[in-house]
Every structure is written in structure tokens, then in C-alpha cells.
Design an enzyme around this catalytic site. Structure first.
Site, short mmCIF file in Angstrom:
data_model
loop_
_atom_site.label_atom_id
_atom_site.label_comp_id
_atom_site.label_asym_id
_atom_site.label_seq_id
_atom_site.Cartn_x
_atom_site.Cartn_y
_atom_site.Cartn_z
N ALA A 12 9.74 -7.65 -13.42
CA ALA A 12 9.84 -9.09 -13.16
C ALA A 12 11.23 -9.52 -12.69
O ALA A 12 11.37 -10.57 -12.04
CB ALA A 12 9.45 -9.87 -14.42
N ALA A 13 12.26 -8.73 -12.97
CA ALA A 13 13.61 -9.10 -12.51
C ALA A 13 13.95 -8.45 -11.18
O ALA A 13 15.07 -8.55 -10.70
CB ALA A 13 14.64 -8.71 -13.57
N ILE A 16 10.72 -8.18 -5.63
CA ILE A 16 9.39 -8.76 -5.42
C ILE A 16 9.13 -9.82 -6.49
O ILE A 16 8.63 -10.91 -6.19
CB ILE A 16 8.30 -7.67 -5.42
N GLY A 17 9.52 -9.52 -7.73
CA GLY A 17 9.36 -10.48 -8.81
C GLY A 17 9.98 -11.82 -8.48
O GLY A 17 9.41 -12.88 -8.76
N ASP A 161 -0.47 -4.16 4.15
CA ASP A 161 -0.84 -3.43 5.37
C ASP A 161 -1.87 -4.23 6.17
O ASP A 161 -1.81 -4.32 7.39
CB ASP A 161 -1.40 -2.06 5.01
N HIS A 189 -1.79 3.37 0.63
CA HIS A 189 -0.67 2.52 1.05
C HIS A 189 0.51 3.42 1.37
O HIS A 189 1.34 3.73 0.51
CB HIS A 189 -0.28 1.50 -0.03
#
Ligand code: NAX
Length: 328
Positions: A12-13, A16-17, A161, A189
Site C-alpha cells: 500500500a505504500a 501503484i498504491g 495489457d 502478463h
């Protein structure tokens, strides 16, 4: 008012988070009438926990009307408690001198622990999306480590994608992405994924006929989509983050709220469709309704497509083989 849904997010840090959490709290994931509680996991490391506290301070400062609570965790057993949705974003990045095998093993350990924790404490209907790489194999490991949860509730993210392919096709034919339907991405992926516009339509017309250029498909389109992640690192000095967060939102939003008959792409455990061995976590065209996905059936796989599908399947089978001793 609806009862809040619990959304657990790992890593979360991280990058992306930082794009993802604010959109979830804003109602982009589950709808503008659905309150959410965020349960955020980071590694116990002091710096990571401190950074997580900082992110939570910013979330607080947004005063999101739909946010019914936010908690910080260093243990998946508390982070995943009663979770309705779990977004597994955190993963071990490849360090200097690390072999592909070491990377697979380090992540296999993380996703074994997290799969077991989901099995023990999450909602019995928890829907899981794995973003952290190698996403398909990590999702497979989490699924295998959670025998008491429905295997179909474990998925891997191919949506970035898919969205990349959509945007390339739209630019090529000079139409908005919203006009395009029935595009899909098969497989892993990774750069081996096979983005497929053979069935796609734009405003009802066959995209294949509008493009009518197999050389573009093979030499421009597929490499552009396959190597897009590397191109973004090269340009930005950092890997895709906002677009990855957006794809995670799209994936879960569409899974829960439905696609109204339209196709999208999800990495899901194969039911044997298209000759993909059962259980393999594979990107397929799907439609979704009432919180369930269905793999689109009956598509013709021509020789070129079969070759591409075989390549990406082979890579996935090798990844799976590489972690067999850890998963069984
Ligand atoms: P960052 O390195 O910025 O953040 C990852 C965070 O996860 C870190 O804060 C780290 O402390 C945390 N973390 C590591 N292990 C953890 C564990 N066991 N439990 C909880 N937290 C843990 O990476 P970011 O850019 O956010 O990317 C996250 C992952 O997404 C990476 O594995 C990346 O490769 C993957 N991606 C997957 C994509 C996809 O389409 N499936 C695309 C984007 C992205 O590359």
C-alpha cells in the site's frame, strides 16, 4: 445506506498504491453508493510502515465521504480479516544479481503466506486480484494456498495489457476507444501475452478489415503492447503506476458490477477452455454478470494465434514448474 465493503490492499505504500488507494476511497472501484473500509498491508520494515502512515494521513486529508475506515497492518492475518476484496499489489522486485528463479521463489513465499492468510480470515466470498509480478504465477500460488476458498475467486491482472491494446488499436483506426468491442489478450502478463483484435469491432465494423495489415499486427502492434512496460520505464525512469492502478480498478469494477455483455480480459484459472490446462492462470476474453465471470466460448483459433498462445502457455507452465516444490 449500504454496509461498507472491506478492501484489503498489499504494497500500500508503493507506487501503484499511491494511485490506487485514493480512487478506491473515491468510489471508483465499487460504485459511488458503496462505502469502503481500507485495510492496508505493508512489510514490517520501519520505513515502509512510516511511509504507510504518511499515505493514510493524506487519505484522511481527502475527507472522502465514502470512506468508512482505514487501518494499517504489517501482518496479512489482520490485514485480510473479513476482506471482501483483496488487491495483492506488493511483491518482491528483482534485485541486483537476482536470477529469475530466485525472483519466482521469493514471490512464491510471499503469495503462499498471503494465500493461507486469506484462506484463514477473509470473507468466504473474497474476490482476489493479483497485480504483483509475476502476476499469473503469484495468483496461482495464492489460489493453491487457499483450498477453502473458491478457486475461481483468484485472478491475475491482464487488464493493463488489454487497455494498452485498446488504445493502440483506437489510434491506428482513428476511433475513440469507446467504439471498440471484443478485444482480448491471451496468456501471461509478460511480453509473451497475445493481444488479439481478430474479433474486435469498432462501431460495428470489423477492426481486422479496417486495419487489414498482418505485418502491422506482428511487427508493430504486438511488440508495442508487449514491451510497453519497458518503454514506460525507459521514458519515466519508473515503472507504470497510475495506469496499473487504473487497470486494477477496471478489473475489479467490471468483475463486481458487470460488463453488460461486453468482453474484457481477466487472468483466471482455466476450466480447460481452448485447450489451456485446467487451473492454469491464463488471460482469457470474459464477460461478467452478477459478480461472476464467464470465459467467452467458441472462438476460432487460427494457426498464427495458436502459435502465440502456445508460446505464452509454455512460459506459464515453466513458471509453474519452477515453484512446484513450494506449492505441490
Ligand atoms: P513498489 O516497489 O513501488 O511498491 C511495492 C510495495 O510493496 C513496497 O512498498 C513494498 O514494501 C511492498 N511489499 C513488498 N512485499 C510485500 C509483502 N510481502 N506484503 C506487503 N507489502 C509488500 O512497486 P509498484 O510500482 O507499486 O508495483 C507493485 C507490483 O506491481 C510489482 O510487482 C510490479 O512488477 C507489478 N506490476 C504489475 C502490473 C500488471 O499489469 N500485472 C503492471 C504494473 C506493475 O509493474
Amino acid at each position: 445506506a449500504k454496509a461498507p465493503k472491506r478492501v484489503a490492499v498489499t504494497g500500500a505504500a508503493g507506487q501503484i498504491g499511491y494511485s490506487l488507494l485514493f480512487r478506491i476511497a473515491n468510489g471508483d472501484l465499487l460504485g459511488k453508493d458503496q462505502p469502503v473500509i481500507l485495510q492496508l498491508l505493508e512489510i514490517p520494515d520501519e520505513k515502509a510502515q512510516k511511509a504507510l502512515k504518511g499515505v493514510i494521513m493524506e487519505i484522511d486529508d481527502c475527507a472522502f465521504p465514502l470512506l468508512a475506515g482505514v487501518t494499517a497492518h504489517s501482518d496479512p492475518m489482520t490485514a485480510f480479516k473479513d476482506a471482501d476484496i483483496a488487491l495483492l499489489v506488493g511483491a518482491r522486485p528483482r534485485g541486483p544479481g537476482m536470477e529469475r528463479k530466485d525472483l519466482l521463489e521469493a514471490n512464491a513465499q510471499i503469495f503462499t503466506v498471503q494465500g493461507k492468510a486469506l484462506d484463514a480470515v477473509a470473507s468466504r466470498d473474497v474476490k482476489v486480484l493479483v497485480v504483483g509480478n509475476p502476476a499469473n504465477t503469484n495468483a496461482y500460488i495464492a489460489m493453491k494456498s487457499a483450498p477453502n476458498l473458491p478457486a475461481k475467486n483468484f485472478t491475475a491482472m491482464l487488464r493493463l495489457d488489454h487497455n494498452r491494446a485498446l488504445s493502440q488499436v483506437a489510434a491506428k483506426i482513428g476511433q475513440p476507444v469507446s467504439a471498440i468491442e471484443k478485444l482480448c489478450v491471451w496468456g501471461n502478463h509478460s511480453p509473451t501475452m497475445y493481444a488479439d483484435y481478430r474479433f474486435a469491432t469498432a462501431d460495428g465494423k470489423a477492426v481486422k478489415d479496417l486495419i487489414n495489415d498482418q505485418v502491422w499486427n506482428k511487427d508493430t502492434f504486438l511488440p508495442t503492447v508487449g514491451k510497453r512496460g519497458a518503454a514506460i520505464i525507459e521514458a519515466r525512469g519508473l515503472s507504470s503506476a497510475a495506469s496499473a492502478a487504473n487497470a486494477a480498478i477496471d478489473h475489479v469494477h467490471d468483475w463486481i458490477l458487470g460488463t453488460n455483455g461486453k468482453w474484457t480480459t481477466m487472468g483466471v484459472p482455466s476450466d480447460g477452455s481452448y485447450g489451456i490446462p485446467e487451473g492454469t492462470m491464463f488471460g482469457f476474453p470474459v464477460t461478467t454478470e452478477n459478480g461472476e465471470y464467464k470465459i467467452v466460448q467458441g472462438l476460432e483459433i487460427d494457426e498464427f494465434s495458436q502459435e502465440r498462445i502456445n508460446i505464452t502457455l509454455k512460459e506459464l507452465s515453466e513458471e509453474r514448474e519452477g515453484v512446484k516444490h513450494l506449492v505441490g
